[in-house]
Structure formats: structure tokens, C-alpha cells
Design a protein around this motif. Structure first.
Motif, PDB file in Angstrom:
ATOM      1  N   LYS A 238       0.838  -1.221   0.000  1.00 55.01           N
ATOM      2  CA  LYS A 238       0.000   0.000   0.000  1.00 55.01           C
ATOM      3  C   LYS A 238       0.864   1.259   0.000  1.00 55.01           C
ATOM      4  O   LYS A 238       1.918   1.313   0.635  1.00 55.01           O
ATOM      5  N   MET A 239       0.374   2.293  -0.710  1.00 50.42           N
ATOM      6  CA  MET A 239       1.039   3.588  -0.743  1.00 50.42           C
ATOM      7  C   MET A 239      -0.026   4.681  -0.690  1.00 50.42           C
ATOM      8  O   MET A 239      -1.010   4.642  -1.433  1.00 50.42           O
ATOM      9  N   VAL A 240       0.160   5.637   0.219  1.00 52.67           N
ATOM     10  CA  VAL A 240      -0.785   6.747   0.375  1.00 52.67           C
ATOM     11  C   VAL A 240      -0.025   8.059   0.228  1.00 52.67           C
ATOM     12  O   VAL A 240       0.995   8.272   0.883  1.00 52.67           O
ATOM     13  N   VAL A 241      -0.543   8.952  -0.627  1.00 51.57           N
ATOM     14  CA  VAL A 241       0.039  10.281  -0.829  1.00 51.57           C
ATOM     15  C   VAL A 241      -1.009  11.312  -0.422  1.00 51.57           C
ATOM     16  O   VAL A 241      -2.150  11.252  -0.886  1.00 51.57           O
ATOM     17  N   SER A 242      -0.634  12.250   0.449  1.00 54.56           N
ATOM     18  CA  SER A 242      -1.585  13.279   0.880  1.00 54.56           C
ATOM     19  C   SER A 242      -1.046  14.670   0.586  1.00 54.56           C
ATOM     20  O   SER A 242       0.164  14.908   0.629  1.00 54.56           O
ATOM     21  N   LEU A 243      -1.962  15.575   0.287  1.00 58.32           N
ATOM     22  CA  LEU A 243      -1.645  16.989   0.061  1.00 58.32           C
ATOM     23  C   LEU A 243      -2.319  17.813   1.142  1.00 58.32           C
ATOM     24  O   LEU A 243      -3.548  17.797   1.285  1.00 58.32           O
ATOM     25  N   ASN A 244      -1.501  18.521   1.924  1.00 59.91           N
ATOM     26  CA  ASN A 244      -1.979  19.407   2.987  1.00 59.91           C
ATOM     27  C   ASN A 244      -2.962  18.724   3.937  1.00 59.91           C
ATOM     28  O   ASN A 244      -3.853  19.371   4.507  1.00 59.91           O
TER      29      ASN A 244
END
Length: 292
Positions: A238-244
């Protein structure tokens, strides 16, 4: 500024006041020194590659511990420097002939080294990792259509172990980047890899040709030239990318599970995506932290 404090001893109203050298107390006010605001970024586990020529047109890389003295390194100064007005570490890049293997683009970019000075120790998705960054894209040139040139600001790059390299008879340890995060015309775009054929075997999956780009994901928020925060969290499959901390791109399908065969390392900086004459980009990092 000089302040004069005069002490006069007059013995008579008719006597003219005189000021001798001993009567004058001169005090120089100390000019307030501007505090230099250095970025609080630990570079102990990073090496940098810059668009400056090494041997046979290759780019120069500087590893720990030399990178810790980047502020006084004359070779690095044009491409990696402190912006004390912002308390930021700034990366500058423009098209040069000094590029790294397998690319035509120039970069001023950090590469994670879990063991300082050693590219051979990396991490897998099973081991996991988290990258947190606060940054801004300060300035970017435009193309002939008036659109800003693209910049890759963060990556997760794959890497073959030495055994895997020997198995597929590849000349180096390079594997595809599973994650590229772009600044594109004021917005953040994420691209990752997916398998061309889901049932590829355990040897075939090691070849770069087994993978292709996904369709990409665009965050809705427009960051423009302001500060923004990116967090990348990797766990097994799993890979999670978040912005602000408000928008999320989540990848947890079979592609991520099978990506577990590779080693990986984080990259951060300014991987400039243009060869146009006169083009350039400037990217500043205020915070950069990696945990495993």
C-alpha cells in the motif's frame, strides 16, 4: 551610528566652554545583526545530484559527509543553497548536458541513503517508510504555449538488488520509479507504475519493460507558488500520498503488492522536465523528514 555624550565643566559664565578629548565619551551602538535563518533539514542520510558535469557528461553527486558543508561548497552553491529570508533549502535546475543515466533531463535532487555514503542499503514496501515535506515551487519558466514547465519534486525510485541484477543480466541496479509527484501548472499530480500483464512471472517482473505508467491522479487544490505539505506513507502492499492533510491518493491494488519485490529509496528536490532553451525551475524545501 555614533552617539556623543558631552561632559563640560564651566568655571565661569564668562569663560568659554571647552571640550577636551578626555571629556568626550564615545559609544558606538552595535548594529543589530540579522539572524540567519537556516533550514532545519538533516542531510545526514541524503546525497545530492546537480546539473554540473562529471566524467563523460555525467552529473556530479555529493554524498555525506561532504554534503553537510553544501553552503560553502562552490560546486553546489549555484544549484543547492540556503535562502535565509525563507529559512529554506533551495534547489535550482536548468537544462544542461550533465544528466544521470536513463534520462535526458537535468536535476538538482536529493537521494536517500539509509547508510550514509552507501547506495546499496535500501528499503522494501514490507519494511515501509514515511516521507514528510513542506515546500514551494518559487519560480518556473514557461513553454511557447505559455504553460509552466513541469517539475518532479518527490519520488520513490525502485532498485534491483545485486542478485536481481545478475539474474536478469542488467548492467546496473536501476528499476523504475514507483512514484513521481509533479508540480504541473500550479497543481500537484501523482503518477505511479502498474504491470502491463498481471500474471508476469517472478523474473519477468524485474524488467523495466514489465511496467508502465498509470493514468495519473490530480489533486484538486491549486498550490501555485505558495507553501504546501506532502506526505508519502508506504506499508506492505500500500502507498498513500496526501496533500496538505486534506486530499489523499491511495494505492493498494495488486500492483503495489507485487512491487514488493523491489528495493526503494526516496528522492526530493528539483527534477526539471524541460530541455527548452532558457528554461529553469527553483524549488524550496522548508521541512524534509524520512522515517522507517
Amino acid at each position: 551610528m555614533v552617539l556623543l555624550f558631552l561632559s563640560v565643566n564651566a568655571t565661569s559664565q564668562n569663560q568659554k566652554s571647552s571640550v577636551s578629548e578626555s571629556d568626550v565619551n564615545i559609544k558606538k551602538s552595535k548594529k543589530k545583526k540579522k539572524k540567519v535563518k537556516l533550514p532545519e533539514i538533516d542531510l545526514s542520510n541524503w546525497k545530492v545530484t546537480i546539473p554540473e558535469g562529471g566524467g563523460k557528461g555525467g552529473a556530479i553527486s555529493v554524498e555525506p559527509p561532504e554534503i553537510l558543508n553544501y553552503a560553502t561548497n562552490d560546486i553546489l552553491k549555484p544549484y543547492m543553497y540556503n535562502d535565509s529570508t525563507k529559512r529554506a533549502l533551495t534547489f535550482y535546475a536548468y537544462p544542461t548536458t550533465a544528466t544521470t543515466a536513463n534520462t535526458k533531463y537535468s536535476r538538482s535532487e536529493l537521494r536517500e541513503q539509509m547508510v550514509p555514503g552507501d547506495d546499496n542499503v535500501n528499503w522494501t514496501f514490507k519494511q515501509g517508510g514515511t516521507l514528510k515535506a513542506k515546500l514551494s515551487v518559487d519560480d518556473v519558466s514557461r513553454d511557447t504555449n505559455g504553460r509552466y514547465h513541469k517539475v518532479i519534486i518527490l519520488q520513490i525510485h525502485g532498485r534491483l538488488t545485486n542478485d536481481q541484477k545478475e539474474l536478469i543480466k542488467q548492467k546496473d541496479n536501476n528499476a523504475p520509479p514507483v512514484l513521481k509527484i509533479y508540480w504541473q501548472n500550479g497543481k500537484i499530480r501523482v503518477k505511479t507504475k502498474k504491470l502491463k500483464y498481471a500474471d508476469v512471472n517472478s523474473t519477468g517482473i524485474l524488467h523495466e519493460e514489465a511496467w508502465t505508467d498509470d493514468e495519473g491522479f490530480n489533486f484538486q487544490e491549486e498550490v501555485g507558488f505558495g507553501k504546501f505539505q506532502i506526505e508519502v506513507k508506504v506499508t506492505d502492499g500500500k502507498m498513500v500520498v496526501s496533500l496538505n492533510k486534506t486530499e489523499y491518493a491511495v494505492y493498494n491494488d495488486f500492483n503495489m503488492k507485487r512491487w514488493g519485490v523491489f528495493e526503494n529509496y526516496f528522492k526530493a528536490g528539483n527534477y526539471f522536465q524541460s530541455r527548452d532553451e532558457g528554461s529553469f525551475a527553483k524549488v524550496s524545501f522548508y521541512e524534509l523528514e524520512v522515517k522507517h
